[in-house]
Design an enzyme around this catalytic site. Structure first.
Site, PDB file in Angstrom:
ATOM      1  N   ARG A  60       0.854  -1.188   0.000  1.00 48.52           N
ATOM      2  CA  ARG A  60       0.000   0.000   0.000  1.00 48.52           C
ATOM      3  C   ARG A  60       0.886   1.233   0.000  1.00 48.52           C
ATOM      4  O   ARG A  60       1.803   1.319   0.818  1.00 48.52           O
ATOM      5  CB  ARG A  60      -0.884   0.007   1.247  1.00 48.52           C
ATOM      6  CG  ARG A  60      -1.910   1.108   1.225  1.00 48.52           C
ATOM      7  CD  ARG A  60      -2.548   1.320   2.582  1.00 48.52           C
ATOM      8  NE  ARG A  60      -1.791   2.277   3.378  1.00 48.52           N
ATOM      9  CZ  ARG A  60      -2.226   2.828   4.518  1.00 48.52           C
ATOM     10  NH1 ARG A  60      -3.411   2.481   5.008  1.00 48.52           N
ATOM     11  NH2 ARG A  60      -1.486   3.682   5.188  1.00 48.52           N
ATOM     12  N   TYR A  93      -2.158  11.906   5.792  1.00 54.90           N
ATOM     13  CA  TYR A  93      -2.493  10.572   6.276  1.00 54.90           C
ATOM     14  C   TYR A  93      -1.605   9.495   5.634  1.00 54.90           C
ATOM     15  O   TYR A  93      -1.419   9.496   4.416  1.00 54.90           O
ATOM     16  CB  TYR A  93      -3.965  10.212   5.981  1.00 54.90           C
ATOM     17  CG  TYR A  93      -4.193   8.740   6.167  1.00 54.90           C
ATOM     18  CD1 TYR A  93      -4.349   8.222   7.444  1.00 54.90           C
ATOM     19  CD2 TYR A  93      -4.123   7.858   5.096  1.00 54.90           C
ATOM     20  CE1 TYR A  93      -4.447   6.860   7.648  1.00 54.90           C
ATOM     21  CE2 TYR A  93      -4.219   6.488   5.281  1.00 54.90           C
ATOM     22  CZ  TYR A  93      -4.382   6.002   6.565  1.00 54.90           C
ATOM     23  OH  TYR A  93      -4.458   4.654   6.761  1.00 54.90           O
ATOM     24  N   ASP A 130      -4.959   3.894   0.015  1.00 55.49           N
ATOM     25  CA  ASP A 130      -6.044   4.146   0.971  1.00 55.49           C
ATOM     26  C   ASP A 130      -6.446   5.621   0.909  1.00 55.49           C
ATOM     27  O   ASP A 130      -5.640   6.498   1.247  1.00 55.49           O
ATOM     28  CB  ASP A 130      -5.551   3.787   2.387  1.00 55.49           C
ATOM     29  CG  ASP A 130      -6.666   3.823   3.425  1.00 55.49           C
ATOM     30  OD1 ASP A 130      -7.787   4.247   3.088  1.00 55.49           O
ATOM     31  OD2 ASP A 130      -6.394   3.423   4.581  1.00 55.49           O
ATOM     32  N   HIS A 135      -8.876   6.832   2.728  1.00 53.03           N
ATOM     33  CA  HIS A 135      -9.267   7.145   4.105  1.00 53.03           C
ATOM     34  C   HIS A 135     -10.514   8.029   4.156  1.00 53.03           C
ATOM     35  O   HIS A 135     -10.595   8.974   4.944  1.00 53.03           O
ATOM     36  CB  HIS A 135      -8.090   7.795   4.860  1.00 53.03           C
ATOM     37  CG  HIS A 135      -7.913   7.260   6.249  1.00 53.03           C
ATOM     38  ND1 HIS A 135      -8.102   8.021   7.361  1.00 53.03           N
ATOM     39  CD2 HIS A 135      -7.583   6.031   6.695  1.00 53.03           C
ATOM     40  CE1 HIS A 135      -7.882   7.291   8.439  1.00 53.03           C
ATOM     41  NE2 HIS A 135      -7.568   6.076   8.062  1.00 53.03           N
ATOM     42  N   GLU A 138      -8.828   1.879  -1.608  1.00 50.86           N
ATOM     43  CA  GLU A 138      -9.515   1.604  -0.340  1.00 50.86           C
ATOM     44  C   GLU A 138     -10.296   2.805   0.173  1.00 50.86           C
ATOM     45  O   GLU A 138      -9.809   3.939   0.122  1.00 50.86           O
ATOM     46  CB  GLU A 138      -8.436   1.196   0.676  1.00 50.86           C
ATOM     47  CG  GLU A 138      -8.927   1.055   2.084  1.00 50.86           C
ATOM     48  CD  GLU A 138      -7.790   0.772   3.045  1.00 50.86           C
ATOM     49  OE1 GLU A 138      -6.706   0.301   2.602  1.00 50.86           O
ATOM     50  OE2 GLU A 138      -7.968   1.025   4.246  1.00 50.86           O
ATOM     51  N   GLU A 174     -13.611  -0.735   6.814  1.00 53.04           N
ATOM     52  CA  GLU A 174     -12.980  -0.760   8.141  1.00 53.04           C
ATOM     53  C   GLU A 174     -13.774   0.003   9.196  1.00 53.04           C
ATOM     54  O   GLU A 174     -13.596  -0.223  10.378  1.00 53.04           O
ATOM     55  CB  GLU A 174     -11.523  -0.259   8.075  1.00 53.04           C
ATOM     56  CG  GLU A 174     -11.375   1.215   7.782  1.00 53.04           C
ATOM     57  CD  GLU A 174      -9.918   1.655   7.663  1.00 53.04           C
ATOM     58  OE1 GLU A 174      -9.167   1.013   6.917  1.00 53.04           O
ATOM     59  OE2 GLU A 174      -9.546   2.628   8.334  1.00 53.04           O
ATOM     60  N   ARG A 223     -13.497  -5.120   3.738  1.00 57.72           N
ATOM     61  CA  ARG A 223     -12.355  -5.096   4.667  1.00 57.72           C
ATOM     62  C   ARG A 223     -12.775  -4.614   6.048  1.00 57.72           C
ATOM     63  O   ARG A 223     -12.198  -3.681   6.623  1.00 57.72           O
ATOM     64  CB  ARG A 223     -11.200  -4.268   4.120  1.00 57.72           C
ATOM     65  CG  ARG A 223     -11.533  -2.927   3.550  1.00 57.72           C
ATOM     66  CD  ARG A 223     -10.312  -2.178   3.066  1.00 57.72           C
ATOM     67  NE  ARG A 223      -9.497  -1.664   4.128  1.00 57.72           N
ATOM     68  CZ  ARG A 223      -8.375  -2.250   4.593  1.00 57.72           C
ATOM     69  NH1 ARG A 223      -7.920  -3.362   4.080  1.00 57.72           N
ATOM     70  NH2 ARG A 223      -7.697  -1.695   5.575  1.00 57.72           N
ATOM     71  N   GLU A 282      -4.009  -7.142   5.244  1.00 54.47           N
ATOM     72  CA  GLU A 282      -3.153  -6.051   5.713  1.00 54.47           C
ATOM     73  C   GLU A 282      -2.409  -6.525   6.966  1.00 54.47           C
ATOM     74  O   GLU A 282      -2.986  -7.225   7.798  1.00 54.47           O
ATOM     75  CB  GLU A 282      -4.015  -4.835   6.062  1.00 54.47           C
ATOM     76  CG  GLU A 282      -3.213  -3.649   6.534  1.00 54.47           C
ATOM     77  CD  GLU A 282      -4.086  -2.439   6.878  1.00 54.47           C
ATOM     78  OE1 GLU A 282      -3.624  -1.311   6.705  1.00 54.47           O
ATOM     79  OE2 GLU A 282      -5.232  -2.636   7.329  1.00 54.47           O
ATOM     80  N   TRP A 288     -10.849  12.777   8.543  1.00 53.86           N
ATOM     81  CA  TRP A 288      -9.479  12.256   8.608  1.00 53.86           C
ATOM     82  C   TRP A 288      -9.408  10.980   7.874  1.00 53.86           C
ATOM     83  O   TRP A 288      -9.394  10.046   7.709  1.00 53.86           O
ATOM     84  CB  TRP A 288      -9.011  12.065  10.060  1.00 53.86           C
ATOM     85  CG  TRP A 288      -7.607  11.579  10.108  1.00 53.86           C
ATOM     86  CD1 TRP A 288      -6.493  12.229   9.657  1.00 53.86           C
ATOM     87  CD2 TRP A 288      -7.125  10.318  10.618  1.00 53.86           C
ATOM     88  NE1 TRP A 288      -5.359  11.479   9.859  1.00 53.86           N
ATOM     89  CE2 TRP A 288      -5.740  10.286  10.443  1.00 53.86           C
ATOM     90  CE3 TRP A 288      -7.768   9.210  11.200  1.00 53.86           C
ATOM     91  CZ2 TRP A 288      -4.946   9.203  10.834  1.00 53.86           C
ATOM     92  CZ3 TRP A 288      -7.005   8.149  11.596  1.00 53.86           C
ATOM     93  CH2 TRP A 288      -5.601   8.130  11.411  1.00 53.86           C
TER      94      TRP A 288
END
Ligand code: CS2
Ligand code: MG
Length: 411
Positions: free
Chosen positions: A150, A162, A219, A221, A245, A271, A292, A348, A411
């Protein structure tokens, strides 16, 4: 009296970052189960839910009845679900599966149906301030055997972007202000347009320098609007990501329809979900390619194996969340499940520090780009309560993000 739960110990410790571990004791001498109930930045809320509300319900119960205990803790609250309660439930769930495995003398992958594969393809993280630094990190990961990485890069003007090792992340939230009190690290100066311009250039650089073999992931996020996510996913198409992601916040799951129509970049999500119900439309309408969820935040193995079973006929594969802010018991559970289900995708992973391994030994073994499950009965993880006491809890917060004008962003 037949076998029953005698005590639920809640162990809050900070061997470098905060963890909440659970130890479910039974009436059989030496028989106990371990679990992980860590919710990064809100650890004590979960510890208190466990101590004050969950533990009293469990004492005297038969540890064998995992599903019934799960239903009791989920349905029996009336105010069900959410990250705090589902994390508490996960801690108990893993501990009960651990007990069942120990009683059977079988590792969990065996209890879950037996191995469908020997090991779980793992991905690690690479990040840097510029493209070259990210490239070097990917090369280092490949030297360690990783076939999937990643990658995140700093966005110009955004302080501590991030995933690029901003101070707030490195400290897992504990970011002391000058007066010593823990305060959130502020990622300042976020600009989505700049991010949308930077990331495709990163992947162009990585494909030009690293070739096509290594699998690359990214990602978001949950930082983009639907139309921005469409732009990014389509701009990234030439670089053939393994997956993109969390492009959108879970509240906007309907917007995945828009995203799906605009690109063939594989999408991973989940997540921040706390139950199977949030996964349903994304899976059954085939709006994502990888689910995930975090076993530690959806109520443990009991919920995760159901999610995997729902996903299988819709050709959605798993990519369970595996960051450093969940503890070794959850990582071990991830890999037992990965090796038992048919529709595993990727895992991961985290390399734990010596201090974490001392407090909680038994995280899955990394070798040749993959994670290997333990063959010890149960989860294969233990908790050293005396070591945990030597690392007392430190209040910490997850970072926050502000845009250039000072307003708050996700975030
Ligand atoms: C991240 C997490 O691993 C990931 O995919 O999204 O590191 C996330 O930032 C943390 O779990 C937050 O506590
Ligand atoms: Mg993520």
């Amino acid at each position: 009296m037949s076998l029953h739960i005698t005590e639920v110990r809640v162990i809050v410790t900070c061997p470098g970052r905060n963890y909440v571990f659970v130890k479910v004791m039974t009436s059989e001498p030496g028989l106990y189960g371990v679990g992980d109930a860590t919710l990064n930045g809100r650890e004590l809320a979960v510890a208190s839910a466990l101590r004050e509300h969950v533990a009293p319900l469990l004492v005297g119960r038969d540890p064998d009845r995992i599903e019934d205990t799960w239903q009791l803790l989920f349905r029996g609250t009336y105010w069900r679900g959410g990250p705090v309660l589902q994390t508490a439930l996960a801690g108990v769930d893993l501990a009960l599966w651990d007990i069942k495995g120990k009683r059977a003398g079988m590792p969990l992958h065996s209890l879950l149906g037996g191995k469908t594969r020997e090991c779980a393809l793992a991905y690690t993280h690479a990040a840097g301030r510029d493209f070259k630094e990210v490239e070097d990190q990917v090369r280092r990961a490949m030297e360690r055997g990783f076939r999937a990485v990643r990658t995140q890069v700093a966005v110009p003007g955004s302080i501590g972007t991030y995933g690029t090792g901003g101070a707030g992340e490195a400290a897992s939230a504990a970011w002391p202000s000058p007066d010593g009190e823990a305060m959130p690290f502020v990622e300042a100066g976020w600009d989505s347009s700049r991010y949308l311009r930077t990331v495709p250039r990163l992947f162009e650089h990585l494909r030009n320098t690293l070739g096509d073999e290594v699998e690359l992931l990214h990602d978001v996020h949950e930082r983009l609007s639907p139309i921005e996510a469409c732009r990014l996913a389509s701009d990234l198409e030439p670089y053939r990501l393994f997956f993109l992601e969390d492009p959108l916040r879970p509240e906007h799951s309907d917007s995945f329809r828009v995203l799906r129509r605009s690109s063939t970049t594989p999408i991973a999500m989940g997540e921040l979900f706390t139950s199977k119900y949030e996964c349903l439309p994304l899976i059954t309408d085939q709006l994502i390619d990888y689910i995930r969820c975090d076993l530690g935040h959806i109520g443990g193995l009991t919920e995760a194996r159901k999610i995997a079973a729902i996903a299988d006929p819709f050709q959605v594969r798993t990519a369970w969340h595996g960051p450093g802010d969940i503890g070794p018991p959850t990582h071990a559970a991830n890999v037992h499940l990965d090796c038992a289900i048919p529709n595993f995708g990727i895992q991961e992973m985290t390399f734990f520090s010596a201090a974490v391994n001392e407090v909680c030994p038994g995280a899955p073994t990394y070798r040749d780009g993959a994670l290997w499950p333990s063959d010890a009965p149960g989860l294969g993880v233990d908790i050293d309560e005396e070591a945990a006491v030597r690392f007392p809890y430190k209040r910490g917060y997850l970072p926050i993000v502000r845009k250039a004008d000072g307003s708050l962003h996700d975030w």
